[in-house]
Scaffold this active site. Structure first.
Site, mmCIF file in Angstrom:
data_model
loop_
_atom_site.group_PDB
_atom_site.id
_atom_site.type_symbol
_atom_site.label_atom_id
_atom_site.label_comp_id
_atom_site.label_asym_id
_atom_site.label_seq_id
_atom_site.Cartn_x
_atom_site.Cartn_y
_atom_site.Cartn_z
ATOM 1 N N SER A 49 -24.333 -70.873 19.827
ATOM 2 C CA SER A 49 -24.434 -70.916 18.243
ATOM 3 C C SER A 49 -25.181 -72.202 17.609
ATOM 4 C CB SER A 49 -22.982 -71.158 17.450
ATOM 5 O OG SER A 49 -23.009 -70.980 16.207
ATOM 6 N N LYS A 81 -25.796 -66.185 21.190
ATOM 7 C CA LYS A 81 -25.147 -65.961 19.768
ATOM 8 C C LYS A 81 -26.292 -66.347 18.846
ATOM 9 C CE LYS A 81 -21.329 -66.658 16.669
ATOM 10 N NZ LYS A 81 -22.194 -67.200 15.249
#
Length: 542
Positions: free
Chosen positions: A444, A469
C-alpha cells in the site's frame, strides 16, 4: 362537440382544424375517434373523399363546408373552443388524447389555434414534417400541463441509511461500471425488494450491495469495526500486533495472510512471519472471514487470550497469545558504523518505518535530524513488513527525500485523473545516499513511497518483490456511526507502472540471512565475516 386535429394530406391541408357545431351529428363520435389516415380514399375529379357512412359523410361535409370558408371557420373555431366544456379529442397522425371535463385546457387550445393559424399562413415555407414536429411538441406541452405528478415514495429511516451508503459508493468508487451492473437499477431493485425494517436488515442489504462489486478492499463496517479501523491509524491498539490481508487470487490458498507482525508484539515474539496464513481464530475458520471481522477478533481487552492456527509453509502451528497494548510508534532509528576506518569510519543512519499512521512523517523528519546531528552521511530506510496506512503520510514522507519529481499518478477507469508531485520545498534529506529495503510485507502506502524513490533514481531498492496492492481506499463514516472503506482509485508509479497484484521489483536481492530486527542490522554492515555482510560500496552503488 368534438375537435379533431388531423394530418391526412389526402383529405385537407396538413394539421388543419375543422369544427362542426352540430352536437346531434357529432354524437356519433362520442365513443370513438376517426383515424382519417386509415379510411380508404378515392378520388373524384379534383376532390378527395373518404368512404364513410351516410351520417358520417354529412358530418364531414359540415366540416369541409366550414373549412372552405376560412374566415368564418376560424371565427367559429375560436368561439367554439372558448365554449368547450365536455370533451377534447386531439388527433395528430399517430396520437390520440381524449380528456374529459378539463376546463383548464381552453386557454391551451386557443394558443394552439393561434399557432396553427401562423403555420397555415406560412404553409408554403414550412414542410409537413416540420409542422408535425411543432404540433407534437405543443401536444406534449398541453398534456404535461394537465397531468399531476405522482407523489414520491415515502422513505423510512432505514431506507435513507441505505441510500446514504449507495450515494457514497456512487460518488467515490473507482470503477464506474460498478462491476458491469446498472448502479441506479440496483438501488431501485434493492429499495423495492430488500427487507429494511430493522438496522440489522439494513446492514445486510448494504453488505449485499457492496459484495456485488466483487472488490475485496471495498467493505462495509459496522460501528464497532469502523471504530477499530480508525484506532489502527493512531498511536496504539490492544491486540496481538498483526497486519493482515487477503491471499492472492492466483494462489490456491484459503484463509487470511499475515502482511506483517509488529516488532515486539505478541505475534512477532511467537514467530509469526510475513506470508504466514491464519487458518482459524478462536476455532473459527477464516476461509470466508472478512479482514475487518478478523481484525476485530484479534483485538480485545488487554490481558485476554486468543487462539490462532497458523500455517507456515507446510507446517501448521497452534498458538495461544495474550493481547497487550501494542505501540504503534512508527519509527525506530540507530547509527551503524562501516568498517575500515575504526572510530572514524563513515556513519550510516538506519530508519525503520513500521506504519503510516498520523505521526509517521513527523517521526521520520525527527529521526533524520537526530541522525544528521551525529554526522550520518547516508541513510537506509527499512520498509519491510510495513503494510501501509494513511495515503497522505506516504506522500509527505516521499517529499522529505525528493528535490522534485512525480510521486504517484492517481488513475481511474478513464486514465490519469490526478498527479502528486513535489517541488522540493519540503525536502529534508534529498542529497545523501539512500537505500530502501522491501519485502512481500511491504504494501500500500509503503509501495507508493518505494516506487517514487526508485523511479526518480533517488534510492536503490534491496529485497524481494512487494505485496502488490495498487489501489487506494478512502474511509467514509455514515450517519449512524458505521462506515465504508471504498476503493477510490488505482495508482501508477512515476514510471507509469501498475503494480497491482505484481508489486515493485527491487534492484537487488538481500542475503537470505539478512535480519529484520533493527538490533541485528548493524552487524551486517560491520562484520565482513557475517553471512549477511554488505559493504558500503556494494550497498549504495547503482
Amino acid at each position: 362537440m368534438e375537435v379533431i386535429l388531423r394530418s391526412s394530406a389526402a383529405f385537407a391541408p396538413p394539421a388543419s382544424f375543422v369544427v362542426c357545431n352540430s352536437r346531434r351529428n357529432a354524437s356519433i363520435f362520442t365513443s370513438q375517434v376517426l383515424f382519417w389516415n386509415h379510411f380508404p380514399v378515392k378520388k373524384s375529379g379534383s376532390r378527395a373523399c373518404c368512404s364513410l357512412s351516410t351520417k358520417e359523410q354529412r358530418i364531414v361535409n359540415c366540416f369541409s363546408s366550414q373549412y372552405s370558408n376560412k374566415s368564418y371557420g376560424y371565427k367559429n373555431l375560436c368561439r367554439s373552443l372558448w365554449r368547450l366544456n365536455k370533451r377534447f379529442v386531439l388527433h395528430c397522425g399517430f396520437s390520440v388524447l381524449k380528456i374529459q371535463r378539463i376546463l383548464r385546457l381552453r386557454k391551451y387550445a386557443f394558443s394552439l389555434v393561434k399557432g396553427l393559424r401562423c403555420v397555415e399562413r406560412f404553409n408554403s415555407l414550412v414542410p409537413a414534417v416540420s409542422l408535425r414536429v411543432i404540433v407534437g411538441v405543443m401536444f406534449f406541452m398541453t398534456l404535461s400541463a394537465s397531468v399531476t405528478k405522482m407523489p414520491s415514495l415515502a422513505l423510512s429511516e432505514e431506507n435513507l441509511l441505505f441510500l446514504e451508503a449507495w450515494r457514497m459508493i456512487d460518488r467515490a468508487y473507482v470503477d464506474k461500471s460498478f462491476n458491469g451492473q446498472s448502479w441506479f437499477r440496483y438501488r431501485e431493485n434493492a429499495l423495492r425488494n430488500e427487507p429494511m425494517n430493522t438496522r440489522e436488515e439494513t446492514y445486510a442489504a448494504i453488505r449485499k450491495m457492496v459484495a456485488s462489486l466483487d472488490d475485496p478492499f471495498t467493505r462495509f463496517l459496522e460501528p464497532q469495526k469502523f471504530k477499530s479501523l480508525r484506532s489502527g491509524t493512531r498511536n496504539s491498539l490492544t491486540g496481538v500486533g498483526l497486519s493482515i490481508g487477503y491471499p492472492s487470487k492466483d494462489k490456491s490458498t484459503s484463509g487470511l495472510v499475515v502482511v506483517s507482525a509488529a516488532p515486539g508484539g505478541p505475534a512477532y515474539r511467537a514467530g509469526v512471519l510475513s506470508g504466514d496464513l491464519i487458518l482459524a481464530i478462536d476455532d473459527m475458520s477464516t476461509e470466508k472471514m472478512e479482514i475487518y471481522d478478523a481484525a476485530e477478533r484479534l483485538q480485545g481487552p488487554e490481558g485476554s487470550g486468543v487462539e490462532l492456527i497458523i500455517r507456515h509453509g507446510s507446517e501448521t502451528k497452534h498458538l495461544s497469545l495474550i493481547r497487550e497494548k501494542v505501540s504503534l510508534s512508527p519509527v525506530k532509528s540507530q547509527i551503524c558504523r562501516s568498517p575500515g576506518l575504526g572510530d572514524d569510519g563513515p556513519l550510516v543512519g538506519y530508519i525503520k518505518l513500521t506504519s503510516f499512521n498520523q505521526n509517521a512523517s513527523g517521526a521520520v523528519k525527527e529521526a533524520i535530524e537526530t541522525l544528521r546531528a551525529n554526522n550520518v552521511n547516508a541513510f537506509i530506510l527499512d520498509l519491510r513488513d510495513n503494510s501501509g496506512g494513511l495515503f497522505p503520510e506516504g506522500i509527505e514522507i516521499a517529499k522529505i527525500w525528493l528535490n522534485k519529481g512525480v510521486i504517484v499518478y492517481i488513475c481511474d477507469s478513464r486514465g490519469v485523473r490526478d498527479i502528486y508531485d513535489t517541488d522540493g520545498s519540503n525536502a529534508v534529506a534529498a542529497s545523501e545516499p539512500l537505500v530502501v529495503l522491501v519485502n512481500k510485507g511491504t504494501a500500500s502506502a509503503s509501495e507508493i513511497l518505494a516506487g517514487a524513490l526508485k523511479d526518480n533514481n533517488r534510492a536503490v531498492l534491496f529485497g524481494e518483490p512487494t505485496y502488490g496492492k495498487g489501489k487506494i481506499q478512502s474511509v467514509f463514516e455514515l450517519s449512524d456511526g458505521s462506515g465504508l472503506a471504498v476503493t477510490v482509485a488505482r495508482y501508477e508509479t512515476p514510471a507509469h507502472t501498475d503494480i497491482d497484484k505484481v508489486g515493485i521489483i527491487p534492484d537487488r536481492p538481500l542475503p537470505v540471512s539478512f535480519p529484520k530486527d533493527d538490533e541485528s542490522f548493524c552487524s551486517c554492515l560491520q562484520d565482513p565475516a557475517s553471512a549477511c555482510y554488505l559493504n558500503r560500496v556494494e550497498l549504495f552503488s547503482r
